[in-house]
Design an enzyme around this catalytic site. Structure first.
Site, PDB file in Angstrom:
ATOM      1  N   LYS A  34       0.684  -1.192   0.136  1.00  0.00           N
ATOM      2  CA  LYS A  34      -0.065   0.084   0.098  1.00  0.00           C
ATOM      3  C   LYS A  34       0.757   1.382  -0.171  1.00  0.00           C
ATOM      4  O   LYS A  34       1.977   1.178   0.392  1.00  0.00           O
ATOM      5  CB  LYS A  34      -0.848  -0.096   1.250  1.00  0.00           C
ATOM      6  CG  LYS A  34      -0.208   0.030   2.494  1.00  0.00           C
ATOM      7  CD  LYS A  34      -1.246  -0.112   3.702  1.00  0.00           C
ATOM      8  CE  LYS A  34      -0.446  -0.094   4.946  1.00  0.00           C
ATOM      9  NZ  LYS A  34      -1.667  -0.053   6.032  1.00  0.00           N
ATOM     10  N   ARG A 125      -9.672  -0.393  15.074  1.00  0.00           N
ATOM     11  CA  ARG A 125      -9.591   0.332  14.151  1.00  0.00           C
ATOM     12  C   ARG A 125     -10.882   0.042  13.222  1.00  0.00           C
ATOM     13  O   ARG A 125     -12.048   0.336  12.942  1.00  0.00           O
ATOM     14  CB  ARG A 125      -8.326   0.385  13.374  1.00  0.00           C
ATOM     15  CG  ARG A 125      -8.305   1.418  12.127  1.00  0.00           C
ATOM     16  CD  ARG A 125      -6.797   1.452  11.608  1.00  0.00           C
ATOM     17  NE  ARG A 125      -6.172   0.365  11.334  1.00  0.00           N
ATOM     18  CZ  ARG A 125      -4.860   0.159  10.681  1.00  0.00           C
ATOM     19  NH1 ARG A 125      -4.518   1.291  10.470  1.00  0.00           N
ATOM     20  NH2 ARG A 125      -4.399  -0.860  10.308  1.00  0.00           N
ATOM     21  N   TYR A 244      16.830  30.903   3.218  1.00  0.00           N
ATOM     22  CA  TYR A 244      15.740  31.565   3.773  1.00  0.00           C
ATOM     23  C   TYR A 244      16.064  32.081   5.493  1.00  0.00           C
ATOM     24  O   TYR A 244      16.839  31.436   5.931  1.00  0.00           O
ATOM     25  CB  TYR A 244      14.560  30.952   3.859  1.00  0.00           C
ATOM     26  CG  TYR A 244      13.830  30.996   2.503  1.00  0.00           C
ATOM     27  CD1 TYR A 244      13.149  32.004   1.849  1.00  0.00           C
ATOM     28  CD2 TYR A 244      13.800  29.662   1.920  1.00  0.00           C
ATOM     29  CE1 TYR A 244      12.685  32.074   0.709  1.00  0.00           C
ATOM     30  CE2 TYR A 244      12.940  29.682   0.675  1.00  0.00           C
ATOM     31  CZ  TYR A 244      12.742  30.906  -0.065  1.00  0.00           C
ATOM     32  OH  TYR A 244      12.038  30.870  -1.410  1.00  0.00           O
ATOM     33  N   MET A 292      11.622  24.692  -1.058  1.00  0.00           N
ATOM     34  CA  MET A 292      10.605  23.742  -1.553  1.00  0.00           C
ATOM     35  C   MET A 292      11.519  22.882  -2.648  1.00  0.00           C
ATOM     36  O   MET A 292      10.972  21.770  -2.703  1.00  0.00           O
ATOM     37  CB  MET A 292       9.699  24.647  -2.118  1.00  0.00           C
ATOM     38  CG  MET A 292       8.444  23.663  -2.523  1.00  0.00           C
ATOM     39  SD  MET A 292       6.938  24.756  -3.244  1.00  0.00           S
ATOM     40  CE  MET A 292       6.454  25.724  -1.916  1.00  0.00           C
TER      41      MET A 292
END
Length: 344
Positions: A34, A125, A244, A292
């Site tokens: 998954k 769950r 930054y 980023m």
């Protein structure tokens, strides 16, 4: 599409990991792939494992159909809720059932489908928690010749705690005590570390996820690396800033290399003060805040030049230790990294 960076999967290590888990547990292994195989690339992982693995598990119908197009013969199980039972039937994909309403809805569709009944043994769950309801579904299933109970399973949520895990195993066995099928359903159990439990003679498969990829298991090793390159080198003078927010100020004249991956690709900004990469078999430290799309490294002491290879990622254990995030979060966070997937 070609990117500056490569995500490299070691197929030999993957097959070796699978073999070690199977041999140690003396059980068949269901490969849980998954979340794009925990960020490793589900289609390619499935292709590599298909010669030795006949059972894969995913989270949803989209993942399941993608795998079915890669492997037409293996059992494929949706562990989560299925959004489209008609499609599951069409592609011979098995679905999880954990309540009677869900079963009745499928029965009303009058489609040929395989189901696995999940038992809630303590995680709270998904899964049947009431034994009478479970028996009721078994009885209803016997009246529908289009519905096949292919399997029954549970999930152990803290295998490091032997007492709790043994309690879960006992609860699970209680649900199985009255099965009287001519064709016995597959019994499977999952959870990191379940291969270390010896009292699983009643189980057909152990579901293994992250351990196949080299984590949460001492006998397996990581199979993925991410490599990029230096796309620019900047000469920075003492007292100048890098990146930054004035976060990093050069204490000396230095050479800074720019690598084209950033937090949008799964790099962890809080990890930046401890993050290192490999350049020409030497370690280079990240300087400044991770951006980023890029990050910066100090190559002052390395004979680095443009396009030199940079090994950015090789082991989630190190990232986990330094960042405080789990190995699961780190690996799946690399899912959308702008990389070419390469299988070696």
């Amino acid at each position: 599409m070609k990117y500056f960076s490569d995500k490299i999967i070691d197929s030999k290590k993957l097959l070796s990991n699978y073999s070690k888990l199977k041999n140690f547990s003396n059980k068949k292994i269901c490969a849980v792939v998954k979340a794009n195989a925990y960020g490793h690339g589900a289609k390619d992982v499935c292709k590599i494992l298909s010669p030795v693995c006949d059972f894969f598990a995913v989270n949803n119908i989209v993942e399941a159909v993608a795998l079915r197009k890669v492997n037409t013969f293996a059992k494929i199980l949706i562990l989560g809720y299925c959004e489209d039972y008609q499609t599951a039937s069409k592609y011979d994909i098995s679905v999880t059932i954990d309540n009677i309403e869900q079963f009745k809805m499928i029965a009303n569709l009058n489609i040929k489908i395989k189901i696995h009944l999940k038992i809630n043994t303590g995680m709270n769950r998904f899964g049947f928690k009431n034994y009478k309801t479970f028996l009721n579904v078994l009885n209803l299933a016997n009246k529908h010749n289009t519905i096949t109970i292919e399997g029954i399973y549970t999930h152990c949520f803290n295998t490091l705690n032997k007492k709790i895990t043994l309690q879960q195993i006992v609860k699970f066995k209680r649900y199985l005590r009255h099965l009287n099928f001519e064709n016995k359903p597959l019994i499977h159990i999952g959870g990191s570390g379940m291969i270390n439990y010896a009292n699983l003679d009643f189980v057909d498969y152990i579901r293994c996820g992250i351990s196949i990829f080299g984590y949460c298991c001492n006998m397996t090793e990581p199979i993925m690396k991410i490599k990029s390159k230096i796309i620019k080198i900047v000469n920075v003078k003492r007292g100048e800033y890098v990146g930054y927010d004035c976060f990093y100020k050069a204490k000396k004249n230095m050479r800074v290399g720019i690598v084209p991956l950033g937090y949008a690709d799964g790099l962890i900004r809080s990890f930046q003060q401890d993050m290192i990469v490999k350049i020409n078999d030497k370690f280079a430290k990240v300087v400044g805040k991770i951006c980023m799309d890029v990050f910066m490294i100090d190559v002052s002491q390395i004979n680095a030049k443009l396009n030199d290879e940079s090994t950015v990622f090789w082991d989630a254990k190190y990232w986990s230790k330094k960042s405080g995030l789990s190995e699961y979060e780190i690996l799946t966070g690399l899912n959308n990294a702008r990389t070419n997937l390469i299988v070696e």
